[in-house]
Design an enzyme around this catalytic site. Structure first.
Site, PDB file in Angstrom:
ATOM      1  N   ASN A  64      60.829  54.360   3.095  1.00 39.65           N
ATOM      2  CA  ASN A  64      61.856  53.680   4.229  1.00 39.65           C
ATOM      3  C   ASN A  64      63.309  54.118   4.202  1.00 39.65           C
ATOM      4  OD1 ASN A  64      59.549  51.143   3.688  1.00 39.65           O
ATOM      5  ND2 ASN A  64      59.346  52.174   5.617  1.00 39.65           N
TER       6      ASN A  64
ATOM      7  N   ARG B 204      65.830  43.701   4.451  1.00 38.41           N
ATOM      8  CA  ARG B 204      65.882  44.948   3.973  1.00 38.41           C
ATOM      9  C   ARG B 204      67.143  45.773   4.347  1.00 38.41           C
ATOM     10  NH1 ARG B 204      60.655  48.631   3.562  1.00 38.41           N
ATOM     11  NH2 ARG B 204      61.847  49.463   2.047  1.00 38.41           N
TER      12      ARG B 204
ATOM     13  N   HIS C 135      53.635  49.767   9.809  1.00 38.97           N
ATOM     14  CA  HIS C 135      54.379  51.025   9.730  1.00 38.97           C
ATOM     15  C   HIS C 135      53.368  52.160   9.982  1.00 38.97           C
ATOM     16  CE1 HIS C 135      57.734  49.845   6.696  1.00 38.97           C
ATOM     17  NE2 HIS C 135      58.311  49.936   8.086  1.00 38.97           N
TER      18      HIS C 135
ATOM     19  N   CYS D 155      54.273  54.729   0.627  1.00 37.98           N
ATOM     20  CA  CYS D 155      55.223  53.900   0.804  1.00 37.98           C
ATOM     21  C   CYS D 155      56.546  54.129  -0.398  1.00 37.98           C
ATOM     22  CB  CYS D 155      54.961  52.472   0.739  1.00 37.98           C
ATOM     23  SG  CYS D 155      53.741  51.887   2.168  1.00 37.98           S
TER      24      CYS D 155
ATOM     25  N   ASN E 174      25.333  30.665  51.704  1.00 39.67           N
ATOM     26  CA  ASN E 174      24.160  29.998  52.193  1.00 39.67           C
ATOM     27  C   ASN E 174      23.772  28.635  51.534  1.00 39.67           C
ATOM     28  OD1 ASN E 174      21.557  30.576  53.835  1.00 39.67           O
ATOM     29  ND2 ASN E 174      20.522  30.287  51.806  1.00 39.67           N
TER      30      ASN E 174
ATOM     31  N   ASP F 154      18.029  31.461  49.198  1.00 44.44           N
ATOM     32  CA  ASP F 154      16.585  31.345  49.683  1.00 44.44           C
ATOM     33  C   ASP F 154      16.994  31.378  51.350  1.00 44.44           C
ATOM     34  OD1 ASP F 154      15.315  30.890  47.428  1.00 44.44           O
ATOM     35  OD2 ASP F 154      15.988  28.619  47.298  1.00 44.44           O
TER      36      ASP F 154
ATOM     37  N   LEU G 229      33.102  32.363  42.925  1.00 45.87           N
ATOM     38  CA  LEU G 229      33.064  33.751  43.871  1.00 45.87           C
ATOM     39  C   LEU G 229      33.772  33.714  45.100  1.00 45.87           C
ATOM     40  CD1 LEU G 229      29.764  35.275  42.560  1.00 45.87           C
ATOM     41  CD2 LEU G 229      32.100  35.660  41.920  1.00 45.87           C
TER      42      LEU G 229
ATOM     43  N   ASP H  33      37.708  22.112  40.396  1.00 45.74           N
ATOM     44  CA  ASP H  33      36.258  22.486  39.667  1.00 45.74           C
ATOM     45  C   ASP H  33      36.350  21.656  38.532  1.00 45.74           C
ATOM     46  OD1 ASP H  33      34.437  25.462  40.092  1.00 45.74           O
ATOM     47  OD2 ASP H  33      34.500  24.010  38.330  1.00 45.74           O
TER      48      ASP H  33
HETATM   49  N1  ARG Z   1      57.502  44.895   1.971  1.00 48.19           N
HETATM   50  C1  ARG Z   1      58.044  46.312   2.675  1.00 48.19           C
HETATM   51  C2  ARG Z   1      58.049  45.822   4.123  1.00 48.19           C
HETATM   52  O1  ARG Z   1      57.564  45.072   4.870  1.00 48.19           O
HETATM   53  C3  ARG Z   1      56.902  47.185   2.471  1.00 48.19           C
HETATM   54  C4  ARG Z   1      57.342  48.386   3.053  1.00 48.19           C
HETATM   55  C5  ARG Z   1      56.164  49.510   2.796  1.00 48.19           C
HETATM   56  N2  ARG Z   1      56.528  50.655   3.040  1.00 48.19           N
HETATM   57  C6  ARG Z   1      56.029  51.516   3.832  1.00 48.19           C
HETATM   58  N3  ARG Z   1      56.579  52.782   4.231  1.00 48.19           N
HETATM   59  N4  ARG Z   1      54.791  51.268   4.627  1.00 48.19           N
HETATM   60  O2  ARG Z   1      59.135  46.553   4.957  1.00 48.19           O
END
Ligand code: ARG
Length: 704
Positions: A71, A90, A168, A264, A525, A604, A638, A657
């Site tokens: 990432n 992150r 991902h 990852c 009907n 019917d 219907l 209904d």
């Molecule tokens: N905990 C990280 C997140 O949710 C895990 C990342 C995993 N990386 C990946 N390339 N799938 O971002």
């Protein structure tokens, strides 16, 4: 070891599950063992070192997910598109990765703020280097793809992720050497699956089943003919080996707790550039304009939700908020979609919400000729219940005969153009039909907060379904409106099923007809049969309506009734001959209230009046429904749906209904004028008659 392949990793010194940003992390906070994680990472590191050179970036405190170097960004040649993390948790990694790339001689491209893209976690090169697969849906934004295409000069194929466990792209998708692909199809929407199938021939696709997928089998590192991954099933191992790969398995359980595995934990920083591959991305974009009480009516939310739901992305270019309670807002939104098809799906739904093209982008409709009678050219615009206009030669023309699920046909006669909603079966060869989404607009009555919530007046809550407690209140409103319609010489259409009779409603509905509250009756009907059965024999489907118990031999009653009416030749004749002396059908005949009975397979008899040719019955319904001010739909799913489809917006619809599912289905037209009432229909009718009596008495008193 191969010198020309380099892979970036980051030691797990500070790795832990500290927060929850994906479903794997749920319940796993601080549950991973540091010692085990270090061991597992080292094992992976050792394996990878046998096949590539491993570069290391310094682990940093406070950013535990930094181990997931996939990432960091997306590398091609000397260029890297730096990640812009979706989650604030992150975002702290960005500067560290940026520094590493710069120190190692890469040119770093940075996306605009608020345009997330999570690097090689969401973007994977075809291993032959032919194109880039890029994911979106959870972390990376579709709108980042055109930037990547431009900066890295590569063809980008956008894939939409729809299962949040596979948030991902690299969690469910792994291109392998020689054009192979290891992937879990269920993680993608159908459009994406089609795209994958178009690009990767069947014998090159290695499908991963769910049990392996949730063990991150797709999260594999492929170096030439080696595939390095977490533990997988024997079956999958065999299937991969069979394609000529060597599978190396290493346990990565501690990293699974954070939602990551082998791939990852790595970033390939040597991605060769192929000479003949160039930028191309299929992301389409288009601007639309919306005006009205966009926030009050929830229109803005609906529009943006549907764009994302259908696989697109948006940028609000401007939003002018109407600041006074009555002032409308105005928004311009740029929509992106991974393909023309997806774009058209999105735009056609936005048109139905009242979105238009900005004036400078307006264009005429696109027309195609009907080749075969009763068959439209593909890609025709499907109509809704909302008033619609189309633009021809620069002028907007109103579409007539508005209804749902039709096509718009354009005719020119003596120099005048007319646009009409037509059912597919009614299209004539040579006629022109509107296709695509250009030059079409619908007019949505703007709905202010006041209009939606006027408590004293007749106001059907938008798509609301009432509970028993609200029934009486709603009946009062409906009665008020029905009296008003009657006084004005308006039209109320009743669509009714046989349950009306079984629940003892016949006497009340007869009263409504007799008193001039009903101008048209539609049903099948059965309603007529059981109504006349009750009138003639006192039973409904053999049940004594007075005592509520089955009469012996009663189940034959309705057939005898049918037989008598058949002998008479018609319901009207049966009334004239004195066979039927009360009830709903009797009142219809006596008060000249037109009715249509549409037949079905289970009928019917049928009664001589029942129209067994369904196409004729549909046309007759549609003719009779014209000009209705209100439609009461009484316990017949219907017939009610059929009527709903042929009714333009603006007609008040009341659906009653006992089954909430039916009511929800019927009242969910996205139009303000429909209301659903969950209750016994006999009870509803009795309350309605009572209330009307009360109202009319008072009314007469007030007049004298
Ligand atoms: N905990 C990280 C997140 O949710 C895990 C990342 C995993 N990386 C990946 N390339 N799938 O971002």
């Amino acid at each position: 070891m191969s010198d020309n392949i380099r892979i970036l990793m980051c030691a797990p010194d500070h790795y832990d599950v500290d927060y929850v940003i994906n479903p794997w992390m749920e319940g796993n906070i601080h549950k991973s063992s540091q010692q085990k994680a270090v061991e597992q990472w080292k094992n992976l590191h050792n394996i990878i070192k046998q096949y590539a050179t491993v570069d290391l970036v310094n682990p940093e405190k406070g950013v535990p997910d930094m181990v997931f170097t996939a990432n960091a960004g997306l590398v091609l040649g000397d260029n890297v598109v730096l990640s812009r993390f979706y989650h604030p948790e992150r975002q702290g990694e960005e500067p560290y990765f940026k520094a590493w790339f710069e120190q190692n001689g890469f040119t770093v491209y940075e996306l605009p703020k608020d345009l997330p893209f999570e690097g090689a976690g969401d973007a994977l090169f075809d291993r032959e280097g032919r194109w880039l697969w890029a994911g979106y849906g959870f972390r990376s934004e579709l709108d980042s793809h055109p930037y990547i295409a431009r900066w890295l000069d590569t063809e980008v194929l956008s894939l939409r992720l729809i299962d949040n466990r596979f948030y991902h792209l690299d969690t469910c998708f792994c291109p392998l050497s020689n054009g192979y692909l290891l992937y879990y199809p269920e993680a993608f929407d159908s459009y994406s699956n089609r795209l994958i199938e178009m690009r990767v021939p069947e014998d090159k696709r290695i499908i991963v089943e769910e049990p392996d997928a949730v063990n991150f089998a797709c999260n594999a590192v492929n170096i030439n003919d080696v595939v390095i991954m977490n533990k997988i099933s024997q079956d999958l191992e065999q299937r991969i080996t069979h394609k000529g790969f060597k599978v190396v398995q290493t346990s990565l359980t501690e990293f699974l707790k954070a939602g990551g595995a082998a791939k990852c934990l790595t970033l390939r920083v040597t991605e060769p550039i192929l000479e003949d591959v160039h930028a191309n991305d299929y992301v389409e974009s288009r601007v639309i304009k919306m005006e009205g009480h966009l926030l009050d009516s929830g229109m803005m939310n609906r529009a943006l939700d549907l764009i994302v739901y259908e696989g697109g992305s948006f940028k609000v270019l401007n939003f002018n908020l109407g600041v006074e309670r009555q002032s409308p807002s105005c928004a311009e939104v740029r929509i992106s979609a991974p393909s023309k098809d997806v774009m058209e799906d999105i735009i056609s739904q936005l048109i139905d919400l009242g979105a238009v093209s900005p004036p400078e982008k307006e264009s005429d409709v696109i027309l195609e000729t009907v080749v075969k009678a009763g068959v439209s050219p593909d890609d025709f615009y499907v109509t809704t219940i909302y008033p619609t206009e189309i633009r021809v030669n620069g002028n907007w023309i109103q579409v007539t005969n508005q209804r749902m699920d039709g096509a718009i046909a354009l005719k020119e006669e003596n120099g005048t153009l007319t646009a009409t909603c037509k059912l597919l079966r009614d299209l004539e060869a040579g006629e022109k039909v509107v296709v695509g989404v250009d030059g079409i607009r619908t007019i949505r009555a703007s709905q202010s907060r006041e209009q939606r919530n006027k408590p004293q007046e007749f106001s059907f809550m938008s798509g609301g379904v009432s509970s028993e407690r609200r029934v009486e209140l709603l009946v009062e409103q409906i009665a008020w409106e029905m009296r008003h319609i009657r006084d004005q010489g308006g039209k109320v259409t009743v669509v009714a099923g046989p349950v009306v009779i079984h629940t003892g409603g016949a006497i009340h509905l007869s009263r409504l007809i007799e008193d001039g509250y009903v101008q048209c009756l539609l049903g099948g009907n059965a309603i007529a049969v059981h109504d006349m059965e009750q009138a003639m024999m006192g039973t409904s489907l053999g049940v004594d309506m007075g005592k509520g118990i089955p009469v012996s031999g009663g189940h034959r009653h309705h057939l005898k009734v049918i037989n008598m009416v058949r002998r008479a030749g018609s319901i009207a004749n049966a009334v004239e001959q004195g066979l039927v002396t009360k009830g709903i059908m009797y009142q219809c005949v006596k008060n000249n209230v037109p009715f249509c009975l549409a037949g079905s397979i289970r009928d019917d008899g049928p009664l001589p009046d029942t129209q067994m040719d369904l196409i004729k019955a549909q046309s007759e319904y549609s003719r009779l429904v014209q000009g209705s001010n209100m439609i009461l739909m009484l316990s017949t799913m219907l017939h009610s749906i059929g009527v709903g489809n042929m009714t333009p917006a603006g007609v008040k619809m009341v659906c009653v209904d006992i089954n909430p599912a039916v009511v929800t289905k019927l009242s969910d037209r996205g139009s303000v004028e429909s209301v659903g009432i969950v209750t016994d229909v006999g009870l509803f009718l009795s309350l309605l008659v009572q209330q009307l009596d009360k109202l009319t008495n008072r009314y007469q008193v007030a007049q004298t």
